[in-house]
Scaffold this active site. Sequence first.
Site, short mmCIF file in Angstrom:
data_model
loop_
_atom_site.label_atom_id
_atom_site.label_comp_id
_atom_site.label_asym_id
_atom_site.label_seq_id
_atom_site.Cartn_x
_atom_site.Cartn_y
_atom_site.Cartn_z
N GLY A 156 23.56 38.90 28.70
CA GLY A 156 23.19 37.54 29.11
C GLY A 156 24.41 36.64 29.15
O GLY A 156 25.54 37.12 29.14
N ASN A 157 24.18 35.36 29.22
CA ASN A 157 25.29 34.41 29.22
C ASN A 157 24.90 33.16 28.45
O ASN A 157 23.76 33.03 27.99
CB ASN A 157 25.71 34.09 30.66
CG ASN A 157 24.58 33.48 31.45
OD1 ASN A 157 24.15 32.36 31.18
ND2 ASN A 157 24.05 34.23 32.41
#
Length: 402
Positions: free
Chosen positions: A211-212
């Site tokens: 993810g980020n």
Amino acid sequence: MTAVASADRRLTIVVGITGGIAAYKAVGVARALVLAGHDVHVVATEGALRFVGRPTLEAISRNPVHTNLYEGVAEVRHVALGQRADLIVIAPATAHTIASLAAGLAGDLLGTTVLASRAPLVIAPAMHTEMWENAATQANIATLRSRGVTIVGPGSGQLTGSDSGAGRMSEPDEIVAVAVAAAGPRDLAGRSILISAGGTREPLDPVRFLGNRSSGRQGVALARAAVARGARVTLVAAHLEVEPPHGVAVEHVGTTDELLATMRRLAPEHDTVIMAAAVADFRPREVAEGKLKKEAVGETLTLELERTPDVLATLAAERAPGQRIVGFAAETEADAEALRALGAAKVARKGADYLVVNRVGWSEGFGTPTNDVMILDATGSVVSTASGDKLSVADRILDALA
Ligand code: CTP
């Protein structure tokens, strides 16, 4: 004193008054709004009318005062007032009213009016310090804020008895100024805007993902600002850390593929598309069926990643005539001209009409309440810059589009 409303900015405003001693100051709120040229309808609770008389409120607001859920049934008044309102201001808002609003209760006319409305809601709390500071009240206030309710005050000062402290209702002029600003210009009425926000997640196995750090705050602020300015807004949410605003249709997505499918489905129904989501550029080529186990994997694990589809470029390539496509770019480049040059190349590569470029770093951009952006057009020229809290940056971005 508030400026007089121009003809197109004459707002229909519901002033809700609840049962606290500060109700006498609500007369000043209604009066200032009427003198500014707005159409004011008072909804007073039974409690409020113990503190201030109906004739006073009717004379000041120049309209009948509404209290009872069972009056005006033929005209469906319990929802009609809320549906017609451009703005609802509740002053004073007692601890009891704040709790009812947070719970979404519809037991009185003010409750049904608020629930039936998509208009901005502004409340001015007034109560004793202990009640204001009580964890229950603070949790209710946090809930209301997360739904986009604007809270004015309370200030600190002399309270009803001999005590003084936090809990004193803000002065009418301040309430009016905040309320009218919350109603905002309706310059996006008739427009439809599709906004993606948050960060996509690409699964590695059933329990892990790549993810980020995107919180979704800037995209949510855009949705909030666009709705306040009259647009119909759909928010495609990929893992937000903040609540989506009131009055916005929300679709939840997880992966880049889901984001792409949802955006392609919805884009034709919107005249503007804003890709504020932080999209994974790569995903694991293979997703494990079961949880990856250390024993089976060994001391090191090499992941093979593949490119994800480019959502923005796809939507730009498929855009309907006249539809506007706006991208975002988060870059770590420090120098402003280098940042612009990167943005110029990116807007051309993606085929977007505008690109909002912001600088990010370990401590900038992500999860923060503020932002600092430059807005480029399709040729890579800077059309405007904005910095400050994400809601005002959102307004400047919408100004560039309007
Ligand atoms: N974007 C997208 N699909 C992707 C990657 C990005 O739609 N697979 C969109 C983002 O939502 C954003 C814009 O493209 O609006 C720019 O994203 P950014 O990550 O800055 O661009 P990239 O093309 O990924 O380029 P870079 O190599 O700089 O990461």
